[in-house]
Scaffold this motif. Structure first.
Motif, PDB file in Angstrom:
ATOM      1  N   SER A 190       2.917   6.813   2.186  1.00 46.69           N
ATOM      2  CA  SER A 190       3.007   8.250   1.929  1.00 46.69           C
ATOM      3  C   SER A 190       2.386   9.050   3.070  1.00 46.69           C
ATOM      4  O   SER A 190       2.964  10.046   3.532  1.00 46.69           O
ATOM      5  N   CYS A 191       1.225   8.611   3.556  1.00 44.61           N
ATOM      6  CA  CYS A 191       0.554   9.314   4.656  1.00 44.61           C
ATOM      7  C   CYS A 191       1.365   9.222   5.946  1.00 44.61           C
ATOM      8  O   CYS A 191       1.529  10.215   6.663  1.00 44.61           O
ATOM      9  N   ASP A 213       0.844  -1.200   0.000  1.00 43.47           N
ATOM     10  CA  ASP A 213       0.000   0.000   0.000  1.00 43.47           C
ATOM     11  C   ASP A 213       0.883   1.255   0.000  1.00 43.47           C
ATOM     12  O   ASP A 213       1.377   1.688   1.050  1.00 43.47           O
ATOM     13  N   SER A 259      -0.015   4.419  -0.741  1.00 43.66           N
ATOM     14  CA  SER A 259      -0.679   5.588  -0.153  1.00 43.66           C
ATOM     15  C   SER A 259      -0.541   5.601   1.365  1.00 43.66           C
ATOM     16  O   SER A 259      -0.385   6.658   1.982  1.00 43.66           O
TER      17      SER A 259
END
Length: 700
Positions: free
Chosen positions: A434-435, A429, A431
């Motif tokens: 990144s978060c 994952d 994303s």
């Protein structure tokens, strides 16, 4: 109190010791002589019953144990050298310090003289309201080390006057700040005011509120920092009214909604010329000048402001406006040159204005990306024209200053980064990573970004090809600045010898990760060379990694091979054979050449999903252009370059591949070499190619 044979009574000795133990060391002067009589026996070396404090050469107290006052409820003697009584000059304790005594006495006289003149200047200012003459008079005293007393005197007198005088005092301090009175002296002056809050409260009923408002106004006017409040409170005694002043300023005035506007107009004086008002007037006159171009009118407006000690703000705002409005650059620089030549803005104010921009250029770069480059150009031009002394300015680094990160924070980030990466290897994952990375590195620290890059590749190198592929995909998907990626790879190569103990093929792995980063356009060829410059020693692991990476990139069809080196499709979804991709490019260019739309052509190029292969688009456009003399394809390339769809490295690679096939092309286009040389010159003129690009080097 009685003395017998020059001995101190037990009662007085007890009082003296008690007072000494309770004194605040920071408020005491080291120049005050001992006030206790000296026993003759102590001089002769005999045993004495006098307090051991009597042996000290300097005492911190006056005869009555209390500081004197000099008007407006202010303590005077506590902030300067104290008076020496003539009777103590012959004290045996001072027999070896006559020079020191004379020096201290001289400082006493100078300070007394300054206090008298400062009081006169303050009273004259409240009568004539002339900032310029007040500044000149204060400067003529030539005693900058005592300026803190002027700050204290000005505010303490104004505190017991009407709102008009309070406003005048605030305006004067803002005007004198930095030029006539240095920042440390202003800071010290306000400290002395807070320390004297107990004395002010005796004579001025609302002293706490008024002094808190003066401090709040100073914070709003940027003449003392907000940290003044906490730092000053730290050393005040618990029972001091100075604590109440600080709390009042912090919790009542500076915490209120729209506090800046409220505080600036709190006294509503007749003049009410606040710093913000001046800034607005300066901005208006500069805007009017950029529109009309009337230099005489602009000079008249600057003169009418009547704030020569605030002219640095004009310089600062003019330079910032020149950065924002390119069409007005020359006009604004000409204005600064003119006001300098006619003496309207002096050299110190000019230098101060530029220095303020240098201090804030990193923040300015957030809104104006090339602010540093523009500022460097302005400084060079001003220095060459003779209206700025560049040697008086701070050095301007074109690289942003990197924030140092606390060691404990670095260790914590390493642990969290490893957990993030391991979880990503299981879930895939991007994303989520990144978060999490944005949350953990909320200040976008370069150091932490570099650590993340190093940790990601280190963990991937010790795993299977699928994980290595995932690491490359993640690196190309995250928006990490290329400078931080470069730093991460440098750290990786520096630790390669230790990694080699556990991973024998560390050189091959690092070379492939580097080559893949360039293919994915995470790094540029120049950044790869920059990494190599850190490891110039022949035979070193760093040199071997760089040489191997460059060899991989120079191979035929290197982009396609490196992209699939670990058996994946990289971060790109399309997995067409190379010949199919070439055919798609040929057809989309033919369609565009027949009358297609530029935006549609760009969309088709983007949908290929193979930015590492855009050099083929460049090559085919150039070949068609040379064969058919169709400028439409040149405009397509220009649009792709301007929108960054095709990068400079892909552009250079396309020209290079065409240069390698010129001999074959010459069979169909006899003047192919001549046309190619002309196209190279055109490409350099519009910055598609680097100035160092050479046809001869390619052919050799």
């Amino acid at each position: 109190m009685e003395y017998a044979d020059n001995y101190i009574s037990n009662e007085y000795k007890g009082q003296y010791l008690s007072a000494s133990e309770g004194a605040d060391p920071s408020s005491l002067s080291p120049l005050t002589p001992s006030i206790l009589p000296v026993s003759p026996s102590s001089v002769n070396g005999e045993h004495s019953h006098v307090s051991p404090l009597n042996n000290q050469k300097h005492s911190h107290f006056l005869r009555d144990g209390h500081p004197n006052k000099d008007g407006c409820g202010e303590t005077v003697d506590s902030e300067g050298p104290l008076k020496m009584e003539d009777g103590y000059v012959d004290d045996p304790n001072y027999g070896s310090d006559k020079d020191d005594l004379r020096s201290a006495t001289g400082r006493d006289k100078k300070f007394d003289e300054f206090k008298k003149k400062a009081a006169v200047i303050v009273e004259e200012y409240f009568v004539n309201d002339d900032v310029v003459s007040t500044a000149n008079e204060l400067r003529e005293l030539e005693m900058p080390s005592y300026s803190f007393y002027f700050v204290k005197k000005l505010v303490s007198v104004a505190m017991d006057r009407k709102d008009k005088e309070k406003e005048m005092a605030a305006v004067l301090l803002s005007s004198l700040y930095g030029d006539v009175i240095s920042a440390p002296q202003v800071y010290k002056g306000f400290q002395k005011l807070v320390e004297s809050a107990d004395d002010f409260a005796v004579d001025i009923p609302d002293a706490i509120d008024v002094l808190a408002l003066f401090i709040s106004r100073a914070v709003v006017d940027d003449i003392i920092p907000p940290s003044f409040l906490t730092k000053t409170m730290a050393y005040l005694s618990k029972n001091s009214k100075g604590i109440d002043v600080i709390k009042k300023a912090e919790k009542c005035f500076l915490s209120a909604p729209l506090h800046a506007e409220t505080i600036e107009r709190c006294w509503g004086g007749s003049k009410n010329k606040t710093v913000e008002d001046l800034k607005h007037q300066i901005n208006d006159l500069l805007v009017e000048y950029t529109v009309g171009g009337d230099a005489k009118e602009a000079c008249r407006c600057i003169k009418d402001l009547n704030v020569p000690h605030f002219h640095h703000e004009i310089v600062k705002r003019a330079i910032v406006m020149a950065m924002e409005k390119r069409q007005a650059q020359n006009r604004l620089l000409e204005l600064l040159k003119r006001v300098s030549e006619v003496g309207l803005i002096n050299s110190s104010q000019m230098s101060k204005g530029f220095s303020r921009i240098i201090d804030s250029v990193d923040d300015l770069s957030l809104d104006i990306p090339n602010a540093k480059v523009l500022l460097q150009c302005f400084i060079s031009k001003a220095a060459s024209d003779g209206w700025l002394s560049a040697s008086s300015l701070k050095s301007l680094s074109l690289h942003p200053r990197k924030r140092a990160v606390d060691e404990a924070k670095v260790k914590a980030f390493k642990r969290k980064a490893e957990a993030m990466i391991r979880e990503y290897f299981l879930s895939g994952d991007i994303s989520e990573v990144s978060c999490c990375l944005e949350f953990e590195n909320n200040h976008s620290s370069s150091q932490l970004n570099s650590i993340f890059v190093k940790k990601l590749i280190t963990l991937a190198m010790d795993r299977k090809n699928r994980v290595k592929e995932m690491a490359s995909v993640l690196l190309s998907s995250l928006c990490i600045p290329s400078d931080d990626v470069v730093s991460g790879f440098i750290m990786l190569i520096e630790s390669a010898e230790d990694t080699a103990l556990d991973n024998p093929i560390v050189v091959e792995d690092l070379a492939m990760f580097l080559a893949r980063a360039e293919v994915d356009e995470v790094l540029t060829p120049k950044e790869l060379e920059e990494i190599g410059s850190h490891f110039a020693g022949p035979g070193s692991i760093g040199d071997r990694v760089i040489q191997m990476a460059m060899s991989l990139l120079k191979a035929r069809l290197s982009g396609e091979r490196i992209l699939r080196c670990w058996g994946g499709a990289g971060s790109y979804q399309n997995q067409w054979p190379i010949e199919d991709v070439k055919d798609k490019i040929r057809r989309l260019l033919a369609e565009f050449n027949a009358g297609g739309d530029t935006r549609e052509a760009c969309r088709c190029i983007k949908e290929l999903g193979m930015p590492f292969f855009h050099h083929e688009v460049v090559k085919k456009c150039l070949v068609t252009l040379m064969e058919n003399k169709n400028e439409k394809l040149w405009r397509l390339l220009d649009h792709c370059f301007e929108t960054q769809l095709i990068t400079m490295s892909q552009m250079a690679k396309g020209f290079t591949r065409l240069a390698e096939s010129l001999d074959d092309l010459a069979l169909d286009v006899p003047d192919a070499k001549k046309q190619f040389q002309y196209l190279v010159l055109r490409a350099k003129a519009v910055s598609w190619l680097d100035a160092a690009f050479s046809v001869e080097q390619i052919q050799d």
